[in-house]
Write an enzyme that holds these catalytic residues in place. Structure first.
Site, PDB file in Angstrom:
ATOM      1  N   HIS A  21       0.845  -1.199   0.000  1.00 48.47           N
ATOM      2  CA  HIS A  21       0.000   0.000   0.000  1.00 48.47           C
ATOM      3  C   HIS A  21       0.880   1.247   0.000  1.00 48.47           C
ATOM      4  CE1 HIS A  21      -3.232   2.766   0.966  1.00 48.47           C
ATOM      5  NE2 HIS A  21      -4.090   1.785   0.750  1.00 48.47           N
ATOM      6  N   HIS A  22       0.430   2.245  -0.741  1.00 47.26           N
ATOM      7  CA  HIS A  22       1.186   3.502  -0.838  1.00 47.26           C
ATOM      8  C   HIS A  22       1.263   4.221   0.502  1.00 47.26           C
ATOM      9  CE1 HIS A  22       3.332   6.452  -2.993  1.00 47.26           C
ATOM     10  NE2 HIS A  22       2.670   6.393  -4.128  1.00 47.26           N
TER      11      HIS A  22
END
Length: 480
Positions: free
Chosen positions: A133-134
């Site tokens: 996930h960013h």
């Protein structure tokens, strides 16, 4: 235990069923690899890769940003998966499978990563798709995470034993402690707001959306002049007013993706660079501009004005390994409207030089201070409202184009040589339904193209255009 920064939390806040904040890498390995070998490797190396060992802990009622806390155990049966492509296992099938995996949101009840071993590729190769996930990492840190599983030589996979230096489990704060921390953050919010105002006023002309508001550019220019008069220093280059034209890949994105990839010889790119006195990044940006020009002409959609591209710039100091997102987005023109390839290259070189000079003189850290100046409970509402507004109006950019330098030596995973490493990035309502990211490795530039499935159904056409664009530049000379 570490709290997410405001910038990290933004990647959680804007995520919806269609705007998904996964960043990933697709590794192509020479030869077969079993899941058992991969699990042993992950178990052995995960001690040194913090994002793999951390899950999110939310603050009650969303009053503050979540915390990263260490999981007692990593459920590798959940995180490490495998699948196989049907025959013939070609690149188009691989791209389709990666697109499906990339469009799926990560389960926030687990550490925010998944790893897929992909069998059945043509030529006896194996694919390894890893997504995170960013909110946990940016692109540069993502490359470091992947590198943690790679070796400089064809070493055997580690044994099944747990690593001796595995860190002790670190539990999250108690509810009372989280609320005390939240109160302390609220007290410091005005200080962050003041820092934002001081830093951002001279840079209003580079803040997406804000730069298009009446008076933003004159205020930015006047503030820079006042700062120079009071404190001296170099003159910051002016940025042109950029109008974002309409394209087929702008607007609200769907929940589905396309993914295509291509390799380009780094030596050919360097020959063009040396012949024209530009940078490798200038050549990569020009290849993207040329490919987009040809695609837009094919779809009878070429604007008369240049496209507007978002270009990520790392805020990490050399040698620093700060966690979370340390990145900002600069805006530049991408001159798809210029017919002559030589002139197009020079226009891109000039535009990139302008934003690089500006970034080097005053690294853009205003976004972090803006985010930290708002109470966390309001930030999520503001992020979602801004994304909703952008999806219904003109986006701040047409697309994202990025070029990340990588190692120029061969690497190995469990003794299998890494043939290529393709980046797989993000498309959103705000950033456009197309993302072109390049990563150089061992004499090649691997380009990964992520697109909205409906906006750019023929994404593989762009890979062919990239190859043709490089061949075109190779035939030119500066004076011809």
């Amino acid at each position: 235990m570490r709290q997410l920064s405001a910038l990290d939390a933004q990647f959680l806040n804007f995520e919806t069923e269609t705007n998904v904040a996964n960043i990933a890498g697709l590794s192509i390995l020479d030869g077969p690899l079993t899941r058992e070998e991969l699990v042993r490797l992950v178990r052995h190396r995960s001690a040194s890769v913090a994002p793999l060992r951390q899950r999110m802990m939310s603050v009650p009622f969303g009053l503050d940003h979540p915390y990263w806390v260490q999981d007692d155990t990593i459920d590798l049966d959940y995180h490490v998966r495998e699948l196989a492509l049907p025959a013939p296992g070609d690149d188009a099938q691989l791209g389709e499978q990666v697109a499906r995996l990339h469009a799926r949101r990560l389960d926030r009840g687990h550490p925010l990563w998944e790893m897929y071993l992909i069998h059945g590729l043509q030529g006896g190769r194996t694919g390894l798709y890893v997504k995170l996930h960013h909110a946990a990492i940016d692109g540069m840190m993502g490359a470091d995470v992947l590198a943690a599983f790679m070796d400089l030589g064809p070493s055997e996979c580690p044994s099944g034993e747990e690593p001796a230096d595995a860190p002790e489990a670190e539990h999250g704060p108690e509810t009372v402690e989280m609320l005390v921390r939240t109160a302390a953050r609220l007290v410091t919010n005005p200080a962050h707001l003041l820092r934002f105002l001081v830093l951002a006023a001279p840079r209003l002309d580079e803040i997406p959306i804000v730069s298009r508001m009446p008076g933003a550019v004159p205020v930015s220019r006047a503030t820079r002049r006042l700062s120079r008069w009071l404190g001296g220093g170099d003159e910051v280059p002016e940025l042109p007013r950029l109008t974002v034209p309409r394209t087929p890949f702008n607007g609200p994105v769907s929940a589905h993706r396309r993914f295509a990839f291509v390799d380009l010889p780094l030596d050919d790119v360097k020959r063009v660079k040396n012949a024209f006195g530009v940078s490798v990044n200038d050549v990569v940006m020009t290849l993207a501009a040329t490919a987009l020009r040809r695609w837009l002409i094919e779809h009878d959609a070429l604007p008369d004005e240049p496209l507007v591209a978002g270009v990520p710039f790392s805020l990490r100091d050399v040698g620093a390994d700060a966690p979370g997102n340390q990145v900002t987005l600069m805006i530049t023109s991408l001159d798809t409207q210029i017919a002559d390839p030589r002139e197009r290259l020079q226009a891109v070189h000039k535009a990139m030089g302008r934003i690089k000079d500006r970034f080097n003189l005053a690294s853009a850290r205003w976004l972090r201070h803006l985010s930290e100046s708002m109470p966390a409970a309001l930030t999520g509402l503001a992020d979602r409202a801004a994304l909703s507004l952008i999806s219904q109006t003109t986006p701040p950019v047409n697309l994202i184009v990025s070029n990340v330098p990588g190692p120029q030596i061969p690497l190995y995973v469990c003794g299998r040589r890494l043939l290529a490493q393709y980046p797989v990035s993000v498309v959103t309502d705000a950033s456009g339904g197309l993302n072109i990211t390049a990563f150089s490795y061992n004499g090649r530039i691997a380009v990964g193209i992520v697109a909205d499935r409906k906006m750019v159904p023929d994404v593989w056409a762009l890979t062919a255009h990239l190859k043709d664009a490089l061949e075109e530049l190779k035939t030119l000379t500066p004076s011809s």
